[in-house]
Write an enzyme that holds these catalytic residues in place. Structure first.
Site, mmCIF file in Angstrom:
data_model
loop_
_atom_site.group_PDB
_atom_site.id
_atom_site.type_symbol
_atom_site.label_atom_id
_atom_site.label_comp_id
_atom_site.label_asym_id
_atom_site.label_seq_id
_atom_site.Cartn_x
_atom_site.Cartn_y
_atom_site.Cartn_z
ATOM 1 N N LYS A 18 0.468 -114.475 18.167
ATOM 2 C CA LYS A 18 1.179 -113.851 16.889
ATOM 3 C C LYS A 18 2.620 -113.212 17.781
ATOM 4 O O LYS A 18 3.179 -112.450 17.281
ATOM 5 C CB LYS A 18 0.808 -112.898 18.758
ATOM 6 C CG LYS A 18 -0.855 -112.799 19.204
ATOM 7 C CD LYS A 18 -1.349 -111.771 20.684
ATOM 8 C CE LYS A 18 -2.848 -112.058 20.967
ATOM 9 N NZ LYS A 18 -2.874 -111.894 21.844
ATOM 10 N N ASP A 33 7.643 -117.659 15.523
ATOM 11 C CA ASP A 33 8.519 -116.766 16.691
ATOM 12 C C ASP A 33 9.739 -117.692 17.292
ATOM 13 O O ASP A 33 10.933 -117.899 17.503
ATOM 14 C CB ASP A 33 7.966 -116.295 17.363
ATOM 15 C CG ASP A 33 7.223 -117.281 18.416
ATOM 16 O OD1 ASP A 33 6.863 -118.004 18.147
ATOM 17 O OD2 ASP A 33 6.522 -116.912 18.972
ATOM 18 N N ASP A 86 9.628 -125.216 19.613
ATOM 19 C CA ASP A 86 9.716 -125.919 20.600
ATOM 20 C C ASP A 86 9.691 -127.106 21.073
ATOM 21 O O ASP A 86 10.821 -127.882 19.945
ATOM 22 C CB ASP A 86 8.862 -125.349 22.142
ATOM 23 C CG ASP A 86 8.996 -125.822 23.433
ATOM 24 O OD1 ASP A 86 10.233 -127.053 23.358
ATOM 25 O OD2 ASP A 86 8.305 -125.460 24.077
ATOM 26 N N LYS A 128 14.510 -124.769 19.728
ATOM 27 C CA LYS A 128 14.642 -125.608 21.447
ATOM 28 C C LYS A 128 15.129 -126.370 21.524
ATOM 29 O O LYS A 128 14.003 -127.747 20.803
ATOM 30 C CB LYS A 128 13.946 -125.477 22.412
ATOM 31 C CG LYS A 128 13.005 -123.833 23.219
ATOM 32 C CD LYS A 128 12.054 -124.262 24.403
ATOM 33 C CE LYS A 128 11.540 -123.037 24.480
ATOM 34 N NZ LYS A 128 10.857 -122.550 25.534
ATOM 35 N N PHE A 174 12.169 -119.963 29.187
ATOM 36 C CA PHE A 174 11.502 -119.792 28.508
ATOM 37 C C PHE A 174 11.960 -118.665 28.299
ATOM 38 O O PHE A 174 11.413 -117.625 28.984
ATOM 39 C CB PHE A 174 9.468 -119.788 29.529
ATOM 40 C CG PHE A 174 8.727 -119.414 28.686
ATOM 41 C CD1 PHE A 174 7.912 -120.491 28.505
ATOM 42 C CD2 PHE A 174 7.686 -118.265 29.019
ATOM 43 C CE1 PHE A 174 6.575 -120.701 27.626
ATOM 44 C CE2 PHE A 174 6.835 -117.391 28.102
ATOM 45 C CZ PHE A 174 5.742 -118.984 26.990
ATOM 46 N N ASP A 194 5.571 -114.193 24.028
ATOM 47 C CA ASP A 194 5.210 -113.446 25.295
ATOM 48 C C ASP A 194 5.236 -114.488 26.806
ATOM 49 O O ASP A 194 5.011 -115.774 26.461
ATOM 50 C CB ASP A 194 3.684 -113.156 25.458
ATOM 51 C CG ASP A 194 3.131 -114.277 25.222
ATOM 52 O OD1 ASP A 194 3.097 -115.082 24.141
ATOM 53 O OD2 ASP A 194 1.777 -114.348 25.903
ATOM 54 N N ARG A 205 6.327 -108.588 24.992
ATOM 55 C CA ARG A 205 6.587 -108.663 23.828
ATOM 56 C C ARG A 205 6.934 -107.343 23.611
ATOM 57 O O ARG A 205 7.573 -107.647 22.075
ATOM 58 C CB ARG A 205 4.155 -108.710 23.546
ATOM 59 C CG ARG A 205 3.916 -109.879 23.578
ATOM 60 C CD ARG A 205 2.805 -110.088 22.440
ATOM 61 N NE ARG A 205 1.868 -110.651 22.798
ATOM 62 C CZ ARG A 205 2.371 -111.862 22.370
ATOM 63 N NH1 ARG A 205 2.844 -112.593 21.411
ATOM 64 N NH2 ARG A 205 0.925 -112.889 22.495
HETATM 65 P P1 IMP Z 1 5.162 -125.747 19.949
HETATM 66 O O1 IMP Z 1 4.335 -125.893 18.963
HETATM 67 O O2 IMP Z 1 6.280 -126.719 21.071
HETATM 68 O O3 IMP Z 1 7.374 -126.389 18.919
HETATM 69 O O4 IMP Z 1 6.079 -124.144 20.447
HETATM 70 C C1 IMP Z 1 5.812 -123.638 19.822
HETATM 71 C C2 IMP Z 1 5.062 -122.337 19.703
HETATM 72 O O5 IMP Z 1 4.933 -121.880 21.566
HETATM 73 C C3 IMP Z 1 5.679 -120.741 19.313
HETATM 74 O O6 IMP Z 1 5.756 -120.375 18.383
HETATM 75 C C4 IMP Z 1 5.919 -119.750 20.548
HETATM 76 O O7 IMP Z 1 4.452 -119.305 20.163
HETATM 77 C C5 IMP Z 1 5.324 -121.177 22.230
HETATM 78 N N1 IMP Z 1 6.699 -120.787 22.753
HETATM 79 C C6 IMP Z 1 7.057 -122.396 22.885
HETATM 80 N N2 IMP Z 1 7.881 -122.405 23.852
HETATM 81 C C7 IMP Z 1 8.309 -120.956 23.947
HETATM 82 C C8 IMP Z 1 8.951 -119.506 24.725
HETATM 83 O O8 IMP Z 1 10.172 -120.471 25.315
HETATM 84 N N3 IMP Z 1 8.451 -118.640 25.617
HETATM 85 C C9 IMP Z 1 7.329 -118.250 24.273
HETATM 86 N N4 IMP Z 1 6.430 -118.621 23.849
HETATM 87 C C10 IMP Z 1 6.440 -120.080 24.069
HETATM 88 MG MG MG Z 2 4.512 -119.028 17.401
#
Ligand code: IMP
Ligand code: MG
Length: 182
Positions: free
Chosen positions: A48, A105, A108, A136, A157, A164, A170
């Site tokens: 989302k 969005d 991470d 990040k 975060f 969210d 959001r």
């Molecule tokens: P990853 O798989 O660790 O790269 O995380 C990616 C997904 O986790 C993003 O698309 C977000 O939906 C969620 N996410 C990662 N970091 C954050 C944050 O700081 N705030 C909110 N959602 C996050």
């Molecule tokens: Mg995402």
């Protein structure tokens, strides 16, 4: 109407004016890449978290394109990735032979993006490029490339502008940060 910040609002990381200015720049970069391509461009919104970014961005991109939505979940209500990515809503159209612009969005660890790219590549698109509002960089665990990046942030975060924390925030117009212990 006055836009008054409430005391319990997340602290501001990136003001809405900065976000809007960057969205316009990204749209220009994207137009420059795709203006003379042959074939169809499909913008894919990763739900989302990217729905607000997506809707602002596509309105700034002056190119013919179709819009698709992909639902993924990896976090549940926690601030740490579970490491498990699930597709909760799939594309409605085949992407074989098309140019895919994946709009995220935040990247991470890169786990979600890595998984999505594998899943989309297997469907035979002509090309895939990635646009993410936030990243990040220190936390990247998977080797993923972001073609168009809004902002690098630190190890906080992020919330707001579609993003969210346990389904909250959001609707904030700016990008904020919440304390992970909340
Ligand atoms: P990853 O798989 O660790 O790269 O995380 C990616 C997904 O986790 C993003 O698309 C977000 O939906 C969620 N996410 C990662 N970091 C954050 C944050 O700081 N705030 C909110 N959602 C996050
Ligand atoms: Mg995402």
């Amino acid at each position: 109407m006055l836009n008054i910040e409430r005391p319990d609002d997340p602290r501001c990381l990136i003001a809405k004016e900065q976000v809007h200015a960057r969205v316009k720049e990204l749209a220009k970069e994207i137009e420059d890449t795709y203006h003379d391509i042959e074939g169809n461009l499909v913008a894919v919104c990763v739900l989302k978290g990217s729905f607000v970014f997506f809707s602002d961005l596509i309105r700034e991109i002056n190119l013919p394109m179709s819009c698709e939505f992909l639902g993924v979940s990896s976090y549940g209500s926690k601030t740490q990735s579970s490491g498990e990515v699930k597709i909760t809503l799939d594309l409605t159209c085949p992407i074989r032979g098309k140019h895919v612009l994946l709009i995220e969005d935040i990247v991470d660890t890169g786990t979600t993006l890595h998984f999505l790219l594998q899943s989309l590549h297997a469907r035979g698109p002509e090309s895939i490029r990635v646009c993410s509002l936030l990243a990040k960089p220190d936390l990247l665990e998977k080797p993923v490339e972001i073609d168009y990046l809004g902002f690098n942030i630190g190890n906080e975060f992020a919330v707001g502008y579609g993003i969210d924390y346990a389904e909250r925030y959001r609707g904030l117009s700016y990008i904020g940060a919440v304390d992970k212990t909340i």
